[in-house]
Motif scaffolding. Sequence first.
Motif, PDB file in Angstrom:
ATOM      1  N   LYS A 182       0.842  -1.186   0.000  1.00  0.00           N
ATOM      2  CA  LYS A 182       0.000   0.000   0.000  1.00  0.00           C
ATOM      3  C   LYS A 182       0.880   1.239   0.000  1.00  0.00           C
ATOM      4  CE  LYS A 182      -3.644   0.006   2.557  1.00  0.00           C
ATOM      5  NZ  LYS A 182      -4.542   0.031   3.733  1.00  0.00           N
ATOM      6  N   MET A 183       0.561   2.165  -0.876  1.00  0.00           N
ATOM      7  CA  MET A 183       1.294   3.429  -0.892  1.00  0.00           C
ATOM      8  C   MET A 183       0.321   4.581  -1.057  1.00  0.00           C
ATOM      9  SD  MET A 183       3.193   3.411  -4.591  1.00  0.00           S
ATOM     10  CE  MET A 183       2.299   3.236  -6.140  1.00  0.00           C
ATOM     11  N   ILE A 184       0.705   5.746  -0.522  1.00  0.00           N
ATOM     12  CA  ILE A 184      -0.136   6.942  -0.539  1.00  0.00           C
ATOM     13  C   ILE A 184       0.607   8.050  -1.271  1.00  0.00           C
ATOM     14  CG2 ILE A 184      -1.309   8.672   0.858  1.00  0.00           C
ATOM     15  CD1 ILE A 184      -1.632   6.579   3.034  1.00  0.00           C
ATOM     16  N   ILE A 185      -0.046   8.596  -2.289  1.00  0.00           N
ATOM     17  CA  ILE A 185       0.507   9.714  -3.055  1.00  0.00           C
ATOM     18  C   ILE A 185      -0.498  10.858  -2.967  1.00  0.00           C
ATOM     19  CG2 ILE A 185       1.374  10.496  -5.287  1.00  0.00           C
ATOM     20  CD1 ILE A 185       1.878   7.596  -6.016  1.00  0.00           C
ATOM     21  N   GLY A 186      -0.220  11.831  -2.118  1.00  0.00           N
ATOM     22  CA  GLY A 186      -1.154  12.930  -1.915  1.00  0.00           C
ATOM     23  C   GLY A 186      -2.455  12.433  -1.323  1.00  0.00           C
ATOM     24  N   ASP A 187      -3.570  12.676  -2.034  1.00  0.00           N
ATOM     25  CA  ASP A 187      -4.887  12.226  -1.592  1.00  0.00           C
ATOM     26  C   ASP A 187      -5.268  10.869  -2.199  1.00  0.00           C
ATOM     27  OD1 ASP A 187      -5.276  14.528  -0.087  1.00  0.00           O
ATOM     28  OD2 ASP A 187      -6.124  15.630  -1.783  1.00  0.00           O
ATOM     29  N   THR A 188      -4.316  10.202  -2.845  1.00  0.00           N
ATOM     30  CA  THR A 188      -4.595   8.938  -3.520  1.00  0.00           C
ATOM     31  C   THR A 188      -3.909   7.791  -2.796  1.00  0.00           C
ATOM     32  OG1 THR A 188      -4.744  10.064  -5.662  1.00  0.00           O
ATOM     33  CG2 THR A 188      -4.441   7.671  -5.690  1.00  0.00           C
ATOM     34  N   GLU A 189      -4.664   6.729  -2.544  1.00  0.00           N
ATOM     35  CA  GLU A 189      -4.128   5.521  -1.912  1.00  0.00           C
ATOM     36  C   GLU A 189      -4.184   4.366  -2.908  1.00  0.00           C
ATOM     37  OE1 GLU A 189      -6.033   2.658   1.272  1.00  0.00           O
ATOM     38  OE2 GLU A 189      -5.137   4.384   2.295  1.00  0.00           O
ATOM     39  N   ILE A 190      -3.080   3.663  -3.085  1.00  0.00           N
ATOM     40  CA  ILE A 190      -2.978   2.563  -4.036  1.00  0.00           C
ATOM     41  C   ILE A 190      -2.666   1.291  -3.263  1.00  0.00           C
ATOM     42  CG2 ILE A 190      -1.818   1.659  -6.077  1.00  0.00           C
ATOM     43  CD1 ILE A 190      -1.095   4.508  -6.824  1.00  0.00           C
ATOM     44  N   ASP A 191      -3.537   0.308  -3.416  1.00  0.00           N
ATOM     45  CA  ASP A 191      -3.386  -1.000  -2.761  1.00  0.00           C
ATOM     46  C   ASP A 191      -3.266  -2.046  -3.860  1.00  0.00           C
ATOM     47  OD1 ASP A 191      -3.538  -3.328  -1.347  1.00  0.00           O
ATOM     48  OD2 ASP A 191      -5.252  -2.753  -0.133  1.00  0.00           O
ATOM     49  N   TYR A 192      -2.139  -2.750  -3.924  1.00  0.00           N
ATOM     50  CA  TYR A 192      -1.930  -3.731  -4.986  1.00  0.00           C
ATOM     51  C   TYR A 192      -1.261  -4.970  -4.406  1.00  0.00           C
ATOM     52  CZ  TYR A 192       2.809  -1.782  -4.825  1.00  0.00           C
ATOM     53  OH  TYR A 192       4.050  -1.351  -4.401  1.00  0.00           O
ATOM     54  N   GLY A 193      -1.402  -6.090  -5.125  1.00  0.00           N
ATOM     55  CA  GLY A 193      -0.821  -7.322  -4.613  1.00  0.00           C
ATOM     56  C   GLY A 193      -0.927  -8.451  -5.618  1.00  0.00           C
ATOM     57  N   LEU A 194      -0.405  -9.594  -5.211  1.00  0.00           N
ATOM     58  CA  LEU A 194      -0.399 -10.793  -6.049  1.00  0.00           C
ATOM     59  C   LEU A 194      -0.511 -12.007  -5.138  1.00  0.00           C
ATOM     60  CD1 LEU A 194      -0.001 -11.858  -8.993  1.00  0.00           C
ATOM     61  CD2 LEU A 194       2.422 -12.125  -8.417  1.00  0.00           C
ATOM     62  N   ALA A 195      -1.340 -12.971  -5.554  1.00  0.00           N
ATOM     63  CA  ALA A 195      -1.544 -14.187  -4.774  1.00  0.00           C
ATOM     64  C   ALA A 195      -1.191 -15.406  -5.614  1.00  0.00           C
ATOM     65  CB  ALA A 195      -2.981 -14.288  -4.279  1.00  0.00           C
ATOM     66  N   TYR A 196      -0.545 -16.378  -4.977  1.00  0.00           N
ATOM     67  CA  TYR A 196      -0.231 -17.663  -5.606  1.00  0.00           C
ATOM     68  C   TYR A 196      -1.140 -18.715  -4.989  1.00  0.00           C
ATOM     69  CZ  TYR A 196       2.260 -21.995  -6.677  1.00  0.00           C
ATOM     70  OH  TYR A 196       2.582 -23.264  -7.089  1.00  0.00           O
ATOM     71  N   LEU A 197      -1.914 -19.389  -5.838  1.00  0.00           N
ATOM     72  CA  LEU A 197      -2.867 -20.398  -5.374  1.00  0.00           C
ATOM     73  C   LEU A 197      -2.447 -21.780  -5.849  1.00  0.00           C
ATOM     74  CD1 LEU A 197      -6.234 -18.584  -6.207  1.00  0.00           C
ATOM     75  CD2 LEU A 197      -4.849 -18.393  -4.138  1.00  0.00           C
ATOM     76  N   MET A 198      -2.621 -22.764  -4.989  1.00  0.00           N
ATOM     77  CA  MET A 198      -2.287 -24.144  -5.323  1.00  0.00           C
ATOM     78  C   MET A 198      -3.279 -25.053  -4.621  1.00  0.00           C
ATOM     79  SD  MET A 198       1.210 -26.309  -4.549  1.00  0.00           S
ATOM     80  CE  MET A 198       0.821 -26.390  -2.784  1.00  0.00           C
ATOM     81  N   ALA A 199      -3.770 -26.048  -5.334  1.00  0.00           N
ATOM     82  CA  ALA A 199      -4.712 -26.990  -4.732  1.00  0.00           C
ATOM     83  C   ALA A 199      -4.716 -28.281  -5.526  1.00  0.00           C
ATOM     84  CB  ALA A 199      -6.117 -26.395  -4.680  1.00  0.00           C
ATOM     85  N   GLY A 200      -5.017 -29.397  -4.843  1.00  0.00           N
ATOM     86  CA  GLY A 200      -5.111 -30.667  -5.535  1.00  0.00           C
ATOM     87  C   GLY A 200      -4.922 -31.830  -4.585  1.00  0.00           C
ATOM     88  N   ALA A 201      -5.172 -33.027  -5.109  1.00  0.00           N
ATOM     89  CA  ALA A 201      -4.982 -34.263  -4.349  1.00  0.00           C
ATOM     90  C   ALA A 201      -3.850 -35.058  -4.982  1.00  0.00           C
ATOM     91  CB  ALA A 201      -6.280 -35.066  -4.301  1.00  0.00           C
ATOM     92  N   GLU A 202      -4.149 -35.815  -6.026  1.00  0.00           N
ATOM     93  CA  GLU A 202      -3.107 -36.566  -6.708  1.00  0.00           C
ATOM     94  C   GLU A 202      -2.279 -35.657  -7.613  1.00  0.00           C
ATOM     95  OE1 GLU A 202      -5.026 -39.711  -8.737  1.00  0.00           O
ATOM     96  OE2 GLU A 202      -5.552 -40.823  -6.916  1.00  0.00           O
TER      97      GLU A 202
END
Length: 208
Positions: free
Chosen positions: A29-49
């Motif tokens: 999260k970063m703030i530039i003046g009156d603007t707030e920017i929230d960014y990110g990335l997620a890694y997902l993994m799922a399974g059985a066999e």
Amino acid sequence: ETVVVLRQARFDSVSGQSFRSLRAAHSEKMIIGDTEIDYGLAYLMAGAESVTTSLRPSLRISRNLSPNWSISYAVETEPDSHGLRSRGAALESALDALDTLPVIIWRDGRSNIAGGWHYELALKRALGSRRSLEAAAFRDSSGHMAIFGFDLDDPSGPVNPPIAPYAHDGGSNRFWGSRVVYREKLNDDWEVAAIYAGAGALAPQGVA
């Protein structure tokens, strides 16, 4: 902020087969003046066999137009995770984190991770120090809609289906929606909200 959620569930004690799911997400999260920017990335993994993986980005830009007005634009692939990041480190947040784990869906014997794109534009008006009114318009699109069911004879399902409900692939869908929220903070511990929302949904054909 970095959040890692891992869950392992055993289908039955006879086969010993287990289902594993993982979500590792990092947001800034970063703030530039009156603007707030929230960014990110997620890694997902799922399974059985076999294991299915996916990367899910997110971006939310908020700006204060005046002391009482603010506007925000969001592009999310995991809309529920933004609310989770906004909460504290209480036990409820840890339990809610389990809801952000990936959902596996099956089609033609192959697995995918359910998800899609959520675009939202919201306008918020502060009504004093304790009340606020927010209106939002959004568009959701998904290439693989999860439909939960119990069907061991489904030819499109897993080769060795677990003795538990799993998600079927409902195909692609796109729809618009809107939401109006009124919030009022009663005290430091209590808050009430009235929400009116409308959007598209899947429904069986031929059912009124």
